[in-house]
Motif scaffolding. Structure first.
Motif, PDB file in Angstrom:
ATOM      1  N   VAL A  78       0.393  -1.032   0.007  1.00 17.31           N
ATOM      2  CA  VAL A  78      -0.306  -0.270  -0.229  1.00 17.31           C
ATOM      3  C   VAL A  78       0.749   1.766  -0.149  1.00 17.31           C
ATOM      4  CG1 VAL A  78      -0.286   0.091   2.565  1.00 17.31           C
ATOM      5  CG2 VAL A  78      -2.399   0.746   0.973  1.00 17.31           C
ATOM      6  N   PHE A  79       0.200   2.364  -0.794  1.00 18.47           N
ATOM      7  CA  PHE A  79       1.306   3.306  -0.443  1.00 18.47           C
ATOM      8  C   PHE A  79       0.433   4.638  -0.699  1.00 18.47           C
ATOM      9  CE2 PHE A  79      -0.604   2.369  -4.972  1.00 18.47           C
ATOM     10  CZ  PHE A  79      -0.180   3.872  -5.475  1.00 18.47           C
ATOM     11  N   ASP A  80       0.896   6.007  -0.510  1.00 20.19           N
ATOM     12  CA  ASP A  80       0.532   7.587  -0.716  1.00 20.19           C
ATOM     13  C   ASP A  80       0.389   7.682  -1.466  1.00 20.19           C
ATOM     14  OD1 ASP A  80      -0.738   7.220   2.205  1.00 20.19           O
ATOM     15  OD2 ASP A  80       1.596   7.889   2.497  1.00 20.19           O
ATOM     16  N   PHE A  81      -0.624   7.720  -2.362  1.00 19.12           N
ATOM     17  CA  PHE A  81      -0.327   8.441  -4.063  1.00 19.12           C
ATOM     18  C   PHE A  81       0.023  10.007  -3.404  1.00 19.12           C
ATOM     19  CE2 PHE A  81      -4.074   6.238  -5.009  1.00 19.12           C
ATOM     20  CZ  PHE A  81      -3.793   5.151  -6.583  1.00 19.12           C
ATOM     21  N   ARG A  82       1.173  10.997  -4.831  1.00 13.73           N
ATOM     22  CA  ARG A  82       1.356  12.059  -4.181  1.00 13.73           C
ATOM     23  C   ARG A  82       0.252  13.004  -3.919  1.00 13.73           C
ATOM     24  NH1 ARG A  82       3.576  13.793 -10.083  1.00 13.73           N
ATOM     25  NH2 ARG A  82       4.111  11.145 -10.019  1.00 13.73           N
ATOM     26  N   ALA A  83       1.127  14.211  -2.970  1.00 17.40           N
ATOM     27  CA  ALA A  83       0.375  14.952  -2.100  1.00 17.40           C
ATOM     28  C   ALA A  83      -0.415  14.277  -1.155  1.00 17.40           C
ATOM     29  CB  ALA A  83      -0.263  15.853  -3.220  1.00 17.40           C
ATOM     30  N   CYS A  84      -0.179  13.082  -0.798  1.00 17.01           N
ATOM     31  CA  CYS A  84      -1.254  12.641   0.371  1.00 17.01           C
ATOM     32  C   CYS A  84      -0.043  11.683   1.236  1.00 17.01           C
ATOM     33  CB  CYS A  84      -2.182  11.284  -0.763  1.00 17.01           C
ATOM     34  SG  CYS A  84      -2.631  12.230  -1.711  1.00 17.01           S
ATOM     35  N   GLY A  85      -0.707  11.683   2.476  1.00 17.11           N
ATOM     36  CA  GLY A  85       0.251  11.127   3.439  1.00 17.11           C
ATOM     37  C   GLY A  85       1.614  11.888   2.942  1.00 17.11           C
ATOM     38  N   ASP A  86       2.448  10.060   3.612  1.00 16.63           N
ATOM     39  CA  ASP A  86       3.912  10.396   3.265  1.00 16.63           C
ATOM     40  C   ASP A  86       4.572  11.087   2.063  1.00 16.63           C
ATOM     41  OD1 ASP A  86       3.679  10.546   5.900  1.00 16.63           O
ATOM     42  OD2 ASP A  86       3.270   8.024   6.018  1.00 16.63           O
ATOM     43  N   SER A  87       4.089  11.035   0.718  1.00 23.11           N
ATOM     44  CA  SER A  87       4.501  10.911  -0.513  1.00 23.11           C
ATOM     45  C   SER A  87       4.243  12.238  -0.042  1.00 23.11           C
ATOM     46  CB  SER A  87       4.092  10.163  -1.579  1.00 23.11           C
ATOM     47  OG  SER A  87       3.751   9.164  -1.064  1.00 23.11           O
ATOM     48  N   GLU A  88       5.782  12.529  -2.032  1.00 26.82           N
ATOM     49  CA  GLU A  88       6.280  14.528  -1.628  1.00 26.82           C
ATOM     50  C   GLU A  88       4.808  14.637  -2.132  1.00 26.82           C
ATOM     51  OE1 GLU A  88      10.288  14.544  -2.426  1.00 26.82           O
ATOM     52  OE2 GLU A  88       9.609  14.328  -4.096  1.00 26.82           O
ATOM     53  N   ARG A  89       4.363  16.348  -2.001  1.00 25.01           N
ATOM     54  CA  ARG A  89       3.597  16.921  -2.978  1.00 25.01           C
ATOM     55  C   ARG A  89       4.871  17.560  -4.315  1.00 25.01           C
ATOM     56  NH1 ARG A  89      -1.046  19.967  -2.845  1.00 25.01           N
ATOM     57  NH2 ARG A  89      -0.785  18.678  -0.439  1.00 25.01           N
ATOM     58  N   PRO A  90       4.182  17.517  -5.454  1.00 21.67           N
ATOM     59  CA  PRO A  90       5.075  17.723  -5.953  1.00 21.67           C
ATOM     60  C   PRO A  90       5.082  19.312  -6.505  1.00 21.67           C
ATOM     61  CG  PRO A  90       2.639  16.971  -7.762  1.00 21.67           C
ATOM     62  CD  PRO A  90       3.886  16.227  -5.884  1.00 21.67           C
ATOM     63  N   GLY A  91       5.707  19.855  -7.574  1.00 16.85           N
ATOM     64  CA  GLY A  91       5.536  20.963  -7.327  1.00 16.85           C
ATOM     65  C   GLY A  91       3.869  21.162  -7.972  1.00 16.85           C
ATOM     66  N   ARG A  92       3.481  22.585  -7.681  1.00 22.68           N
ATOM     67  CA  ARG A  92       2.167  23.276  -8.395  1.00 22.68           C
ATOM     68  C   ARG A  92       2.000  22.508 -10.013  1.00 22.68           C
ATOM     69  NH1 ARG A  92      -2.013  24.720  -6.755  1.00 22.68           N
ATOM     70  NH2 ARG A  92      -2.122  24.214  -4.564  1.00 22.68           N
ATOM     71  N   ARG A  93       0.965  22.243 -10.342  1.00 19.45           N
ATOM     72  CA  ARG A  93       0.547  21.605 -12.176  1.00 19.45           C
ATOM     73  C   ARG A  93      -0.587  22.488 -12.391  1.00 19.45           C
ATOM     74  NH1 ARG A  93       5.159  19.222 -10.574  1.00 19.45           N
ATOM     75  NH2 ARG A  93       5.319  16.995 -11.562  1.00 19.45           N
ATOM     76  N   VAL A  94      -0.731  23.004 -13.118  1.00 24.03           N
ATOM     77  CA  VAL A  94      -1.735  23.089 -13.784  1.00 24.03           C
ATOM     78  C   VAL A  94      -2.852  22.556 -13.863  1.00 24.03           C
ATOM     79  CG1 VAL A  94      -3.481  24.814 -15.375  1.00 24.03           C
ATOM     80  CG2 VAL A  94      -0.264  25.507 -14.151  1.00 24.03           C
ATOM     81  N   PHE A  95      -2.633  21.743 -14.663  1.00 27.71           N
ATOM     82  CA  PHE A  95      -3.171  20.168 -15.290  1.00 27.71           C
ATOM     83  C   PHE A  95      -3.137  19.363 -14.893  1.00 27.71           C
ATOM     84  CE2 PHE A  95      -3.820  24.085 -18.144  1.00 27.71           C
ATOM     85  CZ  PHE A  95      -4.812  24.513 -18.678  1.00 27.71           C
ATOM     86  N   ASN A  96      -3.862  18.493 -15.207  1.00 28.23           N
ATOM     87  CA  ASN A  96      -3.660  16.960 -15.161  1.00 28.23           C
ATOM     88  C   ASN A  96      -3.594  16.288 -14.096  1.00 28.23           C
ATOM     89  OD1 ASN A  96      -3.945  16.208 -17.692  1.00 28.23           O
ATOM     90  ND2 ASN A  96      -1.083  17.050 -18.029  1.00 28.23           N
ATOM     91  N   SER A  97      -4.451  16.668 -12.527  1.00 25.88           N
ATOM     92  CA  SER A  97      -3.855  16.351 -11.198  1.00 25.88           C
ATOM     93  C   SER A  97      -4.406  15.085 -11.052  1.00 25.88           C
ATOM     94  CB  SER A  97      -4.725  17.190 -10.549  1.00 25.88           C
ATOM     95  OG  SER A  97      -5.822  17.640 -10.379  1.00 25.88           O
ATOM     96  N   MET A  98      -5.960  14.497 -11.894  1.00 26.41           N
ATOM     97  CA  MET A  98      -6.152  13.395 -11.687  1.00 26.41           C
ATOM     98  C   MET A  98      -5.358  12.371 -12.509  1.00 26.41           C
ATOM     99  SD  MET A  98      -8.923  13.383 -10.617  1.00 26.41           S
ATOM    100  CE  MET A  98     -10.773  14.127 -10.001  1.00 26.41           C
ATOM    101  N   TRP A  99      -4.339  12.626 -13.158  1.00 20.58           N
ATOM    102  CA  TRP A  99      -3.555  11.748 -14.129  1.00 20.58           C
ATOM    103  C   TRP A  99      -2.526  11.042 -13.245  1.00 20.58           C
ATOM    104  CZ3 TRP A  99      -4.455   9.154 -19.183  1.00 20.58           C
ATOM    105  CH2 TRP A  99      -5.817   9.553 -19.755  1.00 20.58           C
ATOM    106  N   GLU A 100      -2.169  11.874 -12.706  1.00 20.12           N
ATOM    107  CA  GLU A 100      -0.468  12.152 -12.302  1.00 20.12           C
ATOM    108  C   GLU A 100      -0.689  11.087 -11.526  1.00 20.12           C
ATOM    109  OE1 GLU A 100       0.747  15.635 -10.445  1.00 20.12           O
ATOM    110  OE2 GLU A 100       1.556  16.702 -12.867  1.00 20.12           O
TER     111      GLU A 100
END
Length: 342
Positions: free
Chosen positions: A102-124
């Motif tokens: 089990v893992f944390d998707f990006r920007a959730c829990g302990d995983s890293e938050r990427p630099g702010r993206r304008v689009f594609n947040s559902m795809w990443e």
């Protein structure tokens, strides 16, 4: 500046669309929700791991490996949540003799938050799941049995990621389990949620206009329609992967009939449907606890036994045409009901 923003938020026209703005924010960008529970709270011992997605974001998770595991299950948590949200599911699997990743998707829990993206947040998040799947391949490469018995379990949005990933990577997963997953057009779901929120509200006309614009902007912003079509193409490739679809009859989050239609029209493999009479969104393992555990473990045992008896070769990434109406793998909504268990 904060005072001006507070004053603006207090103005009647702004207050009228404040809930709409919160919905937009929630779906466009996930919240990094804190973990309130740990594996130790469930009597589990976890091995922590970290992988790097193709765009450099570090993804962190837990591995649970009981002795003599019968298979491996990759678990995907809901949106704006984290891996601690599915600890009860993990407990069921581990106590049933399954290794779990089990893992944390990006920007959730302990995983890293990427630099702010304008689009594609559902795809990443698909990149995160791909990185974890590669780790599972490497981890169990020396065990031919476990390496061929890998399943995916997705809860809500995690199920959207699981089905979009499963048929488009060249892997042949032994099984796919979807719990409370909205296999729908997100515009329909958001229109329903916001219409329900507007009932009895003041300035309903203004709210309706704001909701209409916000939903269509959000769908374009996150490219959810393209993701829906991607999931359809993936589902059409999964002719060798059995699906267990679990839905709550009282799910107020989306229209479960749309999820049933998606599977009936697009899923190429064998399907088992379980509609829980009193189940609500993400509560099926609580509403029908014993039945949930029994059905989940029985389904995985059968899928893993079948995979052990007939191990497949790795298949090329699939880009299929729509399944033929004459194909025995195609199922109608009526046959879904017959094959499921009420």
């Amino acid at each position: 500046m904060s005072g001006l923003l507070g004053l603006a938020a207090a103005l009647p026209p702004v207050r009228a669309i404040r809930y709409t703005a919160r919905v937009f924010r929630r779906f466009a960008y996930p919240d990094q929700a804190p973990s309130f529970e740990t594996p130790e709270d469930y009597g589990l011992s976890a091995e922590s791991f970290e992988v790097t997605a193709e765009d450099g974001v570090r993804i962190r998770g837990w591995l649970f490996e009981p002795p003599d595991a019968r298979g491996v299950v990759i678990v995907c948590h809901p949106r704006s949540s984290n891996k601690s949200r599915v600890l009860r599911h993990i407990q069921i699997l581990v106590e049933g003799g399954m290794a779990v990743v089990v893992f944390d998707f990006r920007a959730c829990g302990d995983s890293e938050r990427p630099g702010r993206r304008v689009f594609n947040s559902m795809w990443e998040p698909l990149r995160d799941l791909e990185a974890v799947a590669r780790m599972v391949e490497q981890r169990f490469a020396g065990d031919a049995g476990l390496g061929q018995r890998v399943a995916l379990l997705g809860c809500s949005f995690g199920g959207n990621m699981a089905i979009a990933h499963a048929g488009t990577t060249g892997r042949c997963y032994a099984a796919l389990v979807l719990d409370s997953t909205p296999l729908i057009h997100w515009q329909d779901m958001l229109d329903l949620l916001l219409a329900r929120e507007r009932r009895g509200a003041r300035r309903r006309v203004l709210r309706a206009i704001g909701d209409y614009l916000a939903v269509r902007l959000l769908v374009a912003w996150t490219r959810t329609e393209a993701l829906y079509r991607h999931a359809q193409r993936s589902a059409q490739c999964l002719d060798r992967t059995p699906l267990l679809l679990m839905l709550g009859e009282r799910d107020g989050y989306f229209d479960i009939e749309q999820s049933c239609r998606f599977v009936a029209e697009s899923y190429a493999g064998p399907v088992e449907l379980w509609r829980v009479p009193r189940g609500r969104h993400l509560t099926l393992h609580i509403t029908a606890a014993e039945e949930y555990s029994r059905r989940l473990l029985d389904f995985l045992d059968r899928a893993f036994d079948n995979r052990a008896a007939r191990p497949p070769a790795r298949q090329a990434a699939c880009a299929p045409a729509r399944p033929s109406a004459r194909s025995p793998a195609r199922v109608s909504a009526a046959s879904l009901q017959q094959r499921g268990v009420s």
